[in-house]
Design a protein around this motif. Structure first.
Motif, PDB file in Angstrom:
ATOM      1  N   ASN A 140       0.983 -12.556   3.525  1.00  0.00           N
ATOM      2  CA  ASN A 140      -0.067 -11.973   4.365  1.00  0.00           C
ATOM      3  C   ASN A 140      -1.412 -11.863   3.651  1.00  0.00           C
ATOM      4  O   ASN A 140      -2.379 -11.386   4.231  1.00  0.00           O
ATOM      5  CB  ASN A 140       0.359 -10.597   4.870  1.00  0.00           C
ATOM      6  N   GLY A 141      -1.459 -12.282   2.386  1.00  0.00           N
ATOM      7  CA  GLY A 141      -2.718 -12.257   1.656  1.00  0.00           C
ATOM      8  C   GLY A 141      -3.124 -10.894   1.134  1.00  0.00           C
ATOM      9  O   GLY A 141      -4.271 -10.691   0.743  1.00  0.00           O
ATOM     10  N   VAL A 142      -2.192  -9.948   1.100  1.00  0.00           N
ATOM     11  CA  VAL A 142      -2.489  -8.610   0.620  1.00  0.00           C
ATOM     12  C   VAL A 142      -2.589  -8.606  -0.905  1.00  0.00           C
ATOM     13  O   VAL A 142      -3.412  -7.911  -1.483  1.00  0.00           O
ATOM     14  CB  VAL A 142      -1.423  -7.605   1.112  1.00  0.00           C
ATOM     15  N   VAL A 143      -1.708  -9.389  -1.548  1.00  0.00           N
ATOM     16  CA  VAL A 143      -1.706  -9.538  -3.011  1.00  0.00           C
ATOM     17  C   VAL A 143      -1.619 -11.030  -3.329  1.00  0.00           C
ATOM     18  O   VAL A 143      -1.072 -11.806  -2.544  1.00  0.00           O
ATOM     19  CB  VAL A 143      -0.528  -8.787  -3.683  1.00  0.00           C
ATOM     20  N   ALA A 174      -3.683  -1.925  -4.656  1.00  0.00           N
ATOM     21  CA  ALA A 174      -3.147  -0.701  -4.063  1.00  0.00           C
ATOM     22  C   ALA A 174      -4.155   0.114  -3.262  1.00  0.00           C
ATOM     23  O   ALA A 174      -3.791   0.732  -2.266  1.00  0.00           O
ATOM     24  CB  ALA A 174      -2.521   0.170  -5.147  1.00  0.00           C
ATOM     25  N   ARG A 175      -5.408   0.126  -3.665  1.00  0.00           N
ATOM     26  CA  ARG A 175      -6.405   0.916  -2.919  1.00  0.00           C
ATOM     27  C   ARG A 175      -6.483   0.468  -1.459  1.00  0.00           C
ATOM     28  O   ARG A 175      -6.836   1.259  -0.587  1.00  0.00           O
ATOM     29  CB  ARG A 175      -7.778   0.802  -3.576  1.00  0.00           C
ATOM     30  N   ASP A 176      -6.164  -0.814  -1.206  1.00  0.00           N
ATOM     31  CA  ASP A 176      -6.258  -1.359   0.149  1.00  0.00           C
ATOM     32  C   ASP A 176      -4.910  -1.430   0.868  1.00  0.00           C
ATOM     33  O   ASP A 176      -4.829  -1.969   1.970  1.00  0.00           O
ATOM     34  CB  ASP A 176      -6.875  -2.756   0.100  1.00  0.00           C
ATOM     35  N   ILE A 177      -3.858  -0.928   0.236  1.00  0.00           N
ATOM     36  CA  ILE A 177      -2.524  -0.938   0.847  1.00  0.00           C
ATOM     37  C   ILE A 177      -2.206   0.483   1.311  1.00  0.00           C
ATOM     38  O   ILE A 177      -2.081   1.388   0.488  1.00  0.00           O
ATOM     39  CB  ILE A 177      -1.443  -1.399  -0.167  1.00  0.00           C
ATOM     40  N   PRO A 178      -2.074   0.706   2.609  1.00  0.00           N
ATOM     41  CA  PRO A 178      -1.677   2.046   3.052  1.00  0.00           C
ATOM     42  C   PRO A 178      -0.309   2.417   2.470  1.00  0.00           C
ATOM     43  O   PRO A 178       0.632   1.635   2.510  1.00  0.00           O
ATOM     44  CB  PRO A 178      -1.610   1.917   4.572  1.00  0.00           C
ATOM     45  N   VAL A 179      -0.234   3.614   1.904  1.00  0.00           N
ATOM     46  CA  VAL A 179       0.995   4.127   1.301  1.00  0.00           C
ATOM     47  C   VAL A 179       1.221   5.527   1.853  1.00  0.00           C
ATOM     48  O   VAL A 179       0.307   6.353   1.861  1.00  0.00           O
ATOM     49  CB  VAL A 179       0.881   4.177  -0.241  1.00  0.00           C
ATOM     50  N   GLU A 229      -0.183  10.386   3.990  1.00  0.00           N
ATOM     51  CA  GLU A 229      -0.874   9.244   3.386  1.00  0.00           C
ATOM     52  C   GLU A 229      -1.337   9.598   1.974  1.00  0.00           C
ATOM     53  O   GLU A 229      -1.938  10.648   1.742  1.00  0.00           O
ATOM     54  CB  GLU A 229      -2.054   8.785   4.235  1.00  0.00           C
ATOM     55  N   VAL A 230      -1.041   8.690   1.048  1.00  0.00           N
ATOM     56  CA  VAL A 230      -1.431   8.863  -0.349  1.00  0.00           C
ATOM     57  C   VAL A 230      -2.893   8.434  -0.494  1.00  0.00           C
ATOM     58  O   VAL A 230      -3.271   7.358  -0.005  1.00  0.00           O
ATOM     59  CB  VAL A 230      -0.516   8.021  -1.269  1.00  0.00           C
ATOM     60  N   PRO A 231      -3.725   9.224  -1.158  1.00  0.00           N
ATOM     61  CA  PRO A 231      -5.127   8.829  -1.354  1.00  0.00           C
ATOM     62  C   PRO A 231      -5.216   7.494  -2.112  1.00  0.00           C
ATOM     63  O   PRO A 231      -4.381   7.220  -2.993  1.00  0.00           O
ATOM     64  CB  PRO A 231      -5.717   9.966  -2.191  1.00  0.00           C
ATOM     65  N   PRO A 232      -6.214   6.667  -1.787  1.00  0.00           N
ATOM     66  CA  PRO A 232      -6.337   5.344  -2.411  1.00  0.00           C
ATOM     67  C   PRO A 232      -6.290   5.357  -3.938  1.00  0.00           C
ATOM     68  O   PRO A 232      -5.654   4.494  -4.543  1.00  0.00           O
ATOM     69  CB  PRO A 232      -7.685   4.834  -1.910  1.00  0.00           C
ATOM     70  N   ASN A 233      -6.909   6.339  -4.564  1.00  0.00           N
ATOM     71  CA  ASN A 233      -6.941   6.358  -6.039  1.00  0.00           C
ATOM     72  C   ASN A 233      -5.605   6.738  -6.671  1.00  0.00           C
ATOM     73  O   ASN A 233      -5.455   6.657  -7.883  1.00  0.00           O
ATOM     74  CB  ASN A 233      -8.054   7.284  -6.542  1.00  0.00           C
TER      75      ASN A 233
END
Length: 149
Positions: A123-126, A138-143, A96-100
């Motif tokens: 889905n209302g993500v963006v 991006a901070r709220d999108i798991p990557v 998992e990539v850190p949010p920042n």
């Protein structure tokens, strides 16, 4: 929309997901889609989800378009899975990539996967399919970074 809220997969999407499994099973991958197979954190059963990886600076990443989805929880618990493209399968570690650090990665998604970007909007993500919208959310999108094993 908060990514904590769960967005349910529709019956039509479930059918599409099953069709992707069939297509890959007979060696016919569709567009950029791959199948991600991950063991369930509670059941231990293997679950399969279509994903559209993006390439950024020589690394491969998977972004999640369904807030609250179980596959992200399963990836976090398992830390690895299997990526399938057609009949080719490879075991991978999923970091998992850190949010920042997600913004520059997410920014590439709409250009590389335009149809997938529509799912994030639906889905209302963006709010829209612009690179700026993806970077801001991006901070709220798991990557997850894909690392071959």
């Amino acid at each position: 929309m908060s990514t904590a809220a769960r967005v349910r997969v529709t019956g039509f999407q479930k059918l599409g997901n099953k069709m992707m499994e069939v297509f890959h099973g007979i060696g016919l991958p569709v567009g950029p889609l791959q199948l991600l197979k991950v063991k369930g954190r509670k059941s231990g059963r293997e679950y399969t989800n279509p994903v559209a990886p993006v390439n950024v600076g020589g690394a491969v990443y998977i972004l999640q378009a369904f807030p609250g989805s179980d596959w992200v929880k399963n990836v976090r618990a398992a830390g690895e899975g299997v990526l399938v493209r057609g009949r080719r399968a490879r075991r991978v570690k999923l970091v998992e990539v850190p949010p920042n650090e997600r913004g520059p990665i997410a920014r590439h998604f709409p250009a590389q996967v335009p149809m997938g970007a529509s799912v994030f909007v639906k889905n209302g993500v963006v709010p829209d399919k612009s690179p700026e919208s993806f970077e801001q959310a991006a901070r709220d999108i798991p990557v997850f970074r894909v690392v071959p094993l």
